[in-house]
Design an enzyme around this catalytic site. Structure first.
Site, PDB file in Angstrom:
ATOM      1  N   LYS A 279       0.846  -1.210   0.000  1.00 34.92           N
ATOM      2  CA  LYS A 279       0.000   0.000   0.000  1.00 34.92           C
ATOM      3  C   LYS A 279       0.871   1.246   0.000  1.00 34.92           C
ATOM      4  O   LYS A 279       1.624   1.488   0.943  1.00 34.92           O
ATOM      5  CB  LYS A 279      -0.891   0.049   1.237  1.00 34.92           C
ATOM      6  CG  LYS A 279      -1.882   1.207   1.161  1.00 34.92           C
ATOM      7  CD  LYS A 279      -2.535   1.527   2.485  1.00 34.92           C
ATOM      8  CE  LYS A 279      -1.851   2.625   3.262  1.00 34.92           C
ATOM      9  NZ  LYS A 279      -1.887   3.960   2.633  1.00 34.92           N
TER      10      LYS A 279
ATOM     11  N   GLU B  82      10.522   0.601  10.117  1.00 34.21           N
ATOM     12  CA  GLU B  82      11.481   1.686   9.897  1.00 34.21           C
ATOM     13  C   GLU B  82      10.729   2.976  10.202  1.00 34.21           C
ATOM     14  O   GLU B  82       9.861   3.386   9.444  1.00 34.21           O
ATOM     15  CB  GLU B  82      11.980   1.625   8.446  1.00 34.21           C
ATOM     16  CG  GLU B  82      13.298   2.324   8.261  1.00 34.21           C
ATOM     17  CD  GLU B  82      13.108   3.770   7.867  1.00 34.21           C
ATOM     18  OE1 GLU B  82      13.029   4.615   8.799  1.00 34.21           O
ATOM     19  OE2 GLU B  82      13.011   4.047   6.667  1.00 34.21           O
TER      20      GLU B  82
ATOM     21  N   CYS C 115      13.297  10.523   7.232  1.00 31.92           N
ATOM     22  CA  CYS C 115      13.337   9.945   8.580  1.00 31.92           C
ATOM     23  C   CYS C 115      14.723  10.069   9.197  1.00 31.92           C
ATOM     24  O   CYS C 115      14.853  10.224  10.405  1.00 31.92           O
ATOM     25  CB  CYS C 115      12.886   8.500   8.550  1.00 31.92           C
ATOM     26  SG  CYS C 115      13.655   7.555   7.242  1.00 31.92           S
TER      27      CYS C 115
ATOM     28  N   GLU D 121      10.114  14.785  16.034  1.00 32.82           N
ATOM     29  CA  GLU D 121      10.416  14.783  14.600  1.00 32.82           C
ATOM     30  C   GLU D 121       9.538  15.846  13.926  1.00 32.82           C
ATOM     31  O   GLU D 121       8.311  15.728  13.926  1.00 32.82           O
ATOM     32  CB  GLU D 121      10.102  13.395  14.028  1.00 32.82           C
ATOM     33  CG  GLU D 121      10.540  13.214  12.606  1.00 32.82           C
ATOM     34  CD  GLU D 121      10.296  11.796  12.098  1.00 32.82           C
ATOM     35  OE1 GLU D 121       9.220  11.237  12.336  1.00 32.82           O
ATOM     36  OE2 GLU D 121      11.208  11.261  11.431  1.00 32.82           O
TER      37      GLU D 121
HETATM   38  P1  NDP Z   1       1.994   7.493   8.809  1.00 32.30           P
HETATM   39  O1  NDP Z   1       2.870   6.650   9.662  1.00 32.30           O
HETATM   40  O2  NDP Z   1       0.598   7.718   9.216  1.00 32.30           O
HETATM   41  O3  NDP Z   1       1.939   6.874   7.316  1.00 32.30           O
HETATM   42  C1  NDP Z   1       2.786   5.874   6.804  1.00 32.30           C
HETATM   43  C2  NDP Z   1       1.966   4.822   6.069  1.00 32.30           C
HETATM   44  O4  NDP Z   1       1.155   4.098   6.995  1.00 32.30           O
HETATM   45  C3  NDP Z   1       0.992   5.416   5.054  1.00 32.30           C
HETATM   46  O5  NDP Z   1       0.888   4.536   3.946  1.00 32.30           O
HETATM   47  C4  NDP Z   1      -0.290   5.451   5.842  1.00 32.30           C
HETATM   48  O6  NDP Z   1      -1.432   5.505   5.036  1.00 32.30           O
HETATM   49  C5  NDP Z   1      -0.213   4.152   6.609  1.00 32.30           C
HETATM   50  N1  NDP Z   1      -1.052   4.098   7.804  1.00 32.30           N
HETATM   51  C6  NDP Z   1      -1.580   5.126   8.524  1.00 32.30           C
HETATM   52  N2  NDP Z   1      -2.259   4.655   9.591  1.00 32.30           N
HETATM   53  C7  NDP Z   1      -2.152   3.306   9.547  1.00 32.30           C
HETATM   54  C8  NDP Z   1      -2.631   2.249  10.398  1.00 32.30           C
HETATM   55  N3  NDP Z   1      -3.328   2.493  11.496  1.00 32.30           N
HETATM   56  N4  NDP Z   1      -2.333   0.978  10.069  1.00 32.30           N
HETATM   57  C9  NDP Z   1      -1.589   0.705   8.975  1.00 32.30           C
HETATM   58  N5  NDP Z   1      -1.131   1.643   8.129  1.00 32.30           N
HETATM   59  C10 NDP Z   1      -1.386   2.945   8.427  1.00 32.30           C
HETATM   60  O7  NDP Z   1       2.711   8.857   8.566  1.00 32.30           O
HETATM   61  P2  NDP Z   1       1.986  10.234   8.179  1.00 32.30           P
HETATM   62  O8  NDP Z   1       1.908  10.293   6.729  1.00 32.30           O
HETATM   63  O9  NDP Z   1       0.723  10.427   8.919  1.00 32.30           O
HETATM   64  O10 NDP Z   1       3.024  11.276   8.741  1.00 32.30           O
HETATM   65  C11 NDP Z   1       2.965  11.660  10.112  1.00 32.30           C
HETATM   66  C12 NDP Z   1       4.340  11.861  10.656  1.00 32.30           C
HETATM   67  O11 NDP Z   1       5.047  10.638  10.601  1.00 32.30           O
HETATM   68  C13 NDP Z   1       5.199  12.818   9.868  1.00 32.30           C
HETATM   69  O12 NDP Z   1       4.997  14.110  10.258  1.00 32.30           O
HETATM   70  C14 NDP Z   1       6.568  12.329  10.211  1.00 32.30           C
HETATM   71  O13 NDP Z   1       6.998  12.891  11.411  1.00 32.30           O
HETATM   72  C15 NDP Z   1       6.398  10.856  10.369  1.00 32.30           C
HETATM   73  N6  NDP Z   1       6.783  10.100   9.182  1.00 32.30           N
HETATM   74  C16 NDP Z   1       7.940   9.413   9.230  1.00 32.30           C
HETATM   75  C17 NDP Z   1       8.355   8.715   8.122  1.00 32.30           C
HETATM   76  C18 NDP Z   1       9.614   7.974   8.148  1.00 32.30           C
HETATM   77  O14 NDP Z   1      10.099   7.568   7.107  1.00 32.30           O
HETATM   78  N7  NDP Z   1      10.169   7.734   9.297  1.00 32.30           N
HETATM   79  C19 NDP Z   1       7.615   8.706   6.875  1.00 32.30           C
HETATM   80  C20 NDP Z   1       6.357   9.419   6.945  1.00 32.30           C
HETATM   81  C21 NDP Z   1       5.998  10.081   8.069  1.00 32.30           C
HETATM   82  P3  NDP Z   1      -1.978   6.917   4.525  1.00 32.30           P
HETATM   83  O15 NDP Z   1      -0.970   7.508   3.643  1.00 32.30           O
HETATM   84  O16 NDP Z   1      -3.163   6.525   3.769  1.00 32.30           O
HETATM   85  O17 NDP Z   1      -2.260   7.726   5.757  1.00 32.30           O
END
Ligand code: NDP
Length: 480
Positions: free
Chosen positions: A183, A260, A294, A391
């Protein structure tokens, strides 16, 4: 002296060959999902790019059934040499369509075209090439003479490096003989769906890779299938918050998990470091991809004796960064990926000022439309400030100082995260000593944010567990 202005150098949008609508890829076919149809937008101007038919619960079940059939059938029985051929084919096709993919990525994500063109897409192709090479050598990888695949890998990826994260996940899974249900993030589904086209054209057997665009509920549905035993492994990249939810869901089940998650990396500059080089590394560490990385070097720890000099140079350099249209080949800092992320960056930056830190932003004219934030740094930061602990995931640097190496180590490790760190010094012995003491999965020395498919990447503590990349990256997909 007056600066020479840069003439506009726009990349052509037509190269992306965007279609009006996109569909999930299930069992070797593109078909409408049973979820809603949503518009994915260009964060640089807030205009819709295409409509995406999102997957629903039924599509998750269909994808899992197709992936199981492929795992038990043709794909599961294929020799490593034959699997490798498919991976080489995908790697070559990504390279051939690199310009198109770079434009798709920039339009959907907001990152500067020079980054998608020079970093994201070449590295995605390189990952497939690298793991293609392992497919017929798994018995020599150090995981026993005949390591077996786990079965189906459920993979959930974020929006900051959409195609690259898909490559990091899919390439090792396929090389090791697994099948995939992936996904992409809801705000950046397009490049993964173009990758699905490439996978279809590579003639991968139906069901080996299934790509399900959708929101958090689809991510949660994939995790639920793993908790029920229908999926064998979850690989997740994203926030620590969601990582914890997933870990709770899978606790006590046989499903394997690699996470990760977030980071709050220290980029440590000693007084003997080449400061001009360090300035470039700091800029690359936190302003690359608008800081939405990240492993971003979001905390600068600078030795007190050179702090003033370094901050002056850094501000001067930040004033030369070109912020704006991501499609312009001269742009250094593009758009933030979404309104929600921009709001988070604003909220945390405001908290920095409210808690007493001093804010400085580069003077630049931001486009009227779209989600933009100027390169910003905070001085007078103390370790208790939110901007030093949380973060931000934006182009915002928190500057702290130290006097001794021990103090640098204490401050660098004073975080719940442990993904990456950087050390800038002339002394090789100091680099080794710091690297041994820093609790971070990756430590860069006199550089930052360098990635290579041969090199393992992953965190400690709340940054997650498991490694992606390199020989280590195979382990996450092998039963042994
Ligand atoms: P999320 O962790 O919500 O999103 C990452 C992925 O997980 C997306 O595909 C998301 O779907 C999916 N997801 C969201 N909720 C669930 C769930 N309950 N169960 C399974 N999958 C889920 O990150 P956000 O996009 O909300 O970003 C929020 C914060 O996270 C950022 O501000 C940043 O600080 C951090 N972040 C860190 C990352 C990293 O690489 N370490 C990457 C992205 C974010 P969908 O896109 O549909 O919400």
């Amino acid at each position: 002296m007056a600066k020479f202005p840069y003439a506009p150098a726009p990349e052509s949008r037509d190269v992306a060959r965007l279609k009006p609508s996109y569909q999930p890829y299930i069992n070797g076919e593109f078909r409408d999902g049973t979820g809603e149809a949503v518009k994915t937008i260009n964060p640089a101007d807030e205009t819709p790019l295409a409509e995406v038919s999102e997957a629903g619960e039924k599509d998750v079940d269909d994808a899992v059934a197709a992936a199981r059939k492929a795992a038990d059938g043709s794909w599961g029985r294929l020799s490593g040499t034959e699997r490798g051929k498919y991976l080489f084919r995908i790697a070559r096709a990504i390279a051939e369509r690199a310009r198109e993919l770079a434009v798709v990525e920039t339009l959907d994500n907001g990152k500067p075209i020079k980054e998608s063109r020079d970093v994201d897409i070449p590295l995605a192709s390189a990952h497939f090439f690298y793991y293609a090479g392992w497919a017929d050598k798994l018995g020599y990888a150090g995981f026993g003479p005949s390591p077996r695949p786990l079965g189906i890998a459920g993979q959930i990826i974020p929006w900051n490096f959409p195609l690259l994260m898909a490559a990091w996940k899919i390439a090792p899974a396929l090389a090791t003989g697994n099948t995939v249900v992936l996904k992409p993030a809801e705000t950046t589904p397009l490049s993964a769906l173009v990758l699905a086209e490439i996978i279809a054209e590579a003639d991968l057997p139906p069901g080996v890779v299934n790509i399900l665009p959708g929101g958090p509920s689809i991510g949660a549905a994939i995790v639920d299938r793993a908790a029920d035993g229908a999926i064998d492994k979850i690989a997740f990249t994203g926030s620590t918050e969601v990582g914890k939810i997933i870990q709770r869901s899978l606790a006590g089940t046989p499903a394997r998990l690699s996470l990760e998650l977030g980071g709050k990396a220290a980029n440590i500059v000693f007084d003997d470091a080449p400061l001009d080089q360090a300035v470039e590394g700091i800029v690359n560490g936190i302003y690359f991809n608008q800081g939405q990385v990240c492993c971003a070097g979001s905390r600068l720890l600078v030795q007190e004796s050179v702090a003033d000099e370094l901050i002056v140079s850094l501000k001067r350099r930040l004033s030369t960064l070109r912020v704006g249209d991501p499609m312009d080949k001269n742009t250094d800092v593009g758009a933030i990926n979404s309104a929600a992320q921009l709001a988070k960056i604003n909220e945390l930056s405001d908290s920095g000022e409210a808690e007493g830190a001093t804010r400085w932003s580069a003077e630049c004219t931001l486009p009227e439309r779209g989600y933009f934030f100027p390169p910003t740094l905070f001085t007078d930061v103390s370790q208790s400030h939110r901007i030093a602990r949380e973060e931000i995931f934006g182009p915002v640097l928190s500057v702290l100082t130290f006097r001794t190496p021990d103090e640098a180590i204490d401050k660098a490790n004073n975080t719940p995260y442990g993904l990456s760190a950087g050390v800038w010094t002339e002394k090789g012995s100091r680099i080794l000593s710091m690297a041994n003491q820093l609790r971070a999965g990756v430590v860069w020395a006199n550089t930052f944010n360098r990635f290579d498919p041969t090199s393992p990447f992953g965190g400690y503590k709340e940054s997650g567990f498991g490694r992606e990349g390199g020989r280590h990256g195979l382990e996450a997909y092998l039963a042994h």
